[in-house]
Design a protein around this motif. Structure first.
Motif, PDB file in Angstrom:
ATOM      1  N   ILE A  42     -56.920 -38.366  11.095  1.00 41.21           N
ATOM      2  CA  ILE A  42     -58.141 -39.110  10.769  1.00 41.21           C
ATOM      3  C   ILE A  42     -58.330 -40.263  11.761  1.00 41.21           C
ATOM      4  O   ILE A  42     -59.429 -40.469  12.290  1.00 41.21           O
ATOM      5  N   LYS A  46     -61.422 -40.666  14.339  1.00 41.59           N
ATOM      6  CA  LYS A  46     -62.303 -41.842  14.318  1.00 41.59           C
ATOM      7  C   LYS A  46     -62.365 -42.490  15.696  1.00 41.59           C
ATOM      8  O   LYS A  46     -63.423 -42.957  16.119  1.00 41.59           O
ATOM      9  N   GLU A  62     -65.742 -35.100  13.813  1.00 41.19           N
ATOM     10  CA  GLU A  62     -66.372 -35.247  12.493  1.00 41.19           C
ATOM     11  C   GLU A  62     -65.735 -34.291  11.485  1.00 41.19           C
ATOM     12  O   GLU A  62     -65.479 -34.668  10.335  1.00 41.19           O
ATOM     13  N   ASP A  63     -65.472 -33.055  11.921  1.00 39.36           N
ATOM     14  CA  ASP A  63     -64.815 -32.078  11.047  1.00 39.36           C
ATOM     15  C   ASP A  63     -63.422 -32.565  10.649  1.00 39.36           C
ATOM     16  O   ASP A  63     -63.005 -32.401   9.498  1.00 39.36           O
ATOM     17  N   VAL A  65     -62.271 -35.674  10.408  1.00 42.25           N
ATOM     18  CA  VAL A  65     -62.360 -36.765   9.428  1.00 42.25           C
ATOM     19  C   VAL A  65     -62.675 -36.180   8.057  1.00 42.25           C
ATOM     20  O   VAL A  65     -61.982 -36.475   7.067  1.00 42.25           O
ATOM     21  N   ARG A  66     -63.693 -35.343   7.985  1.00 41.86           N
ATOM     22  CA  ARG A  66     -64.116 -34.772   6.699  1.00 41.86           C
ATOM     23  C   ARG A  66     -62.987 -33.968   6.040  1.00 41.86           C
ATOM     24  O   ARG A  66     -62.647 -34.184   4.877  1.00 41.86           O
ATOM     25  N   ASP A  67     -62.396 -33.057   6.793  1.00 43.14           N
ATOM     26  CA  ASP A  67     -61.395 -32.158   6.213  1.00 43.14           C
ATOM     27  C   ASP A  67     -60.100 -32.872   5.853  1.00 43.14           C
ATOM     28  O   ASP A  67     -59.539 -32.643   4.782  1.00 43.14           O
ATOM     29  N   GLU A  69     -59.659 -36.099   5.268  1.00 43.90           N
ATOM     30  CA  GLU A  69     -59.877 -37.022   4.146  1.00 43.90           C
ATOM     31  C   GLU A  69     -59.924 -36.249   2.831  1.00 43.90           C
ATOM     32  O   GLU A  69     -59.390 -36.708   1.820  1.00 43.90           O
ATOM     33  N   ALA A  70     -60.536 -35.074   2.834  1.00 44.89           N
ATOM     34  CA  ALA A  70     -60.614 -34.265   1.609  1.00 44.89           C
ATOM     35  C   ALA A  70     -59.228 -33.797   1.168  1.00 44.89           C
ATOM     36  O   ALA A  70     -58.886 -33.885  -0.022  1.00 44.89           O
TER      37      ALA A  70
END
Length: 172
Positions: A42, A46, A62-63, A65-67, A69-70
């Motif tokens: 992450i 960033k 972006e993918d 960070v999203r994945d 973090e999930a």
């Protein structure tokens, strides 16, 4: 070349650290290692969102960070449910130190040089983490829910590795 050397160092640190050299890691140690690995990616993503110049590199970041973090949210929810406190250990500490050094190194790069170095590092990092999940963390997990979350994470992260390899091939 330098990114590959950094990945080799990370692999040696990850797979030969005292925590992973033990015959069996505890679930709290495994949870902390997995969570730390997610946070590392992450942070790198960033950084890439602020420094990358290539649209595909930014989309990849972006993918990430999203994945990540999930998955980390799922991990936190699981440890709360199981009333387990993740346990810092030599492996998670070594990963954090190596990641801080890599972020500093990448922070000195700009433009296409940053894009190539970031993506090369992502390929190497996902190979290392995927291998550690498959050969050390998943087999050592004793809680079925933790094992299942790690297996799900492995599938996602193998997809990340393939995506990073594709972006890297496009940057050449």
């Amino acid at each position: 070349m330098f990114a590959q050397l950094g990945a080799a160092i990370a692999a040696v640190m990850l797979l030969s650290s005292p925590a992973l050299a033990e015959s069996k890691l505890t679930d709290p140690q495994i949870a902390h290692i997995a969570y730390t690995a997610g946070n590392i990616d992450i942070a790198a993503a960033k950084q890439a969102l602020t420094k990358a110049s290539n649209k595909d590199v930014k989309a990849f970041a972006e993918d990430m960070v999203r994945d990540h973090e999930a998955v980390n949210k799922q991990a936190l929810d699981l440890v709360k449910k199981l009333n387990v406190t993740p346990e810092d250990n030599d492996t998670s500490k070594a990963l954090s130190k190596q990641a801080a050094d890599k972020l500093a190194e990448l922070g000195k790069l700009h433009g296409a040089a940053f894009d190539k170095a970031y993506i090369a590092n992502e390929v190497a990092y996902h190979k290392t983490v995927d291998s550690a999940l498959e050969t050390k963390l998943i087999p050592s997990a004793s809680n079925p829910e933790l094992k299942s979350l790690l297996q799900t994470g492995l599938k996602i992260f193998q997809g990340h590795e393939q995506h990073a390899e594709h972006v890297a091939a496009e940057l050449k």
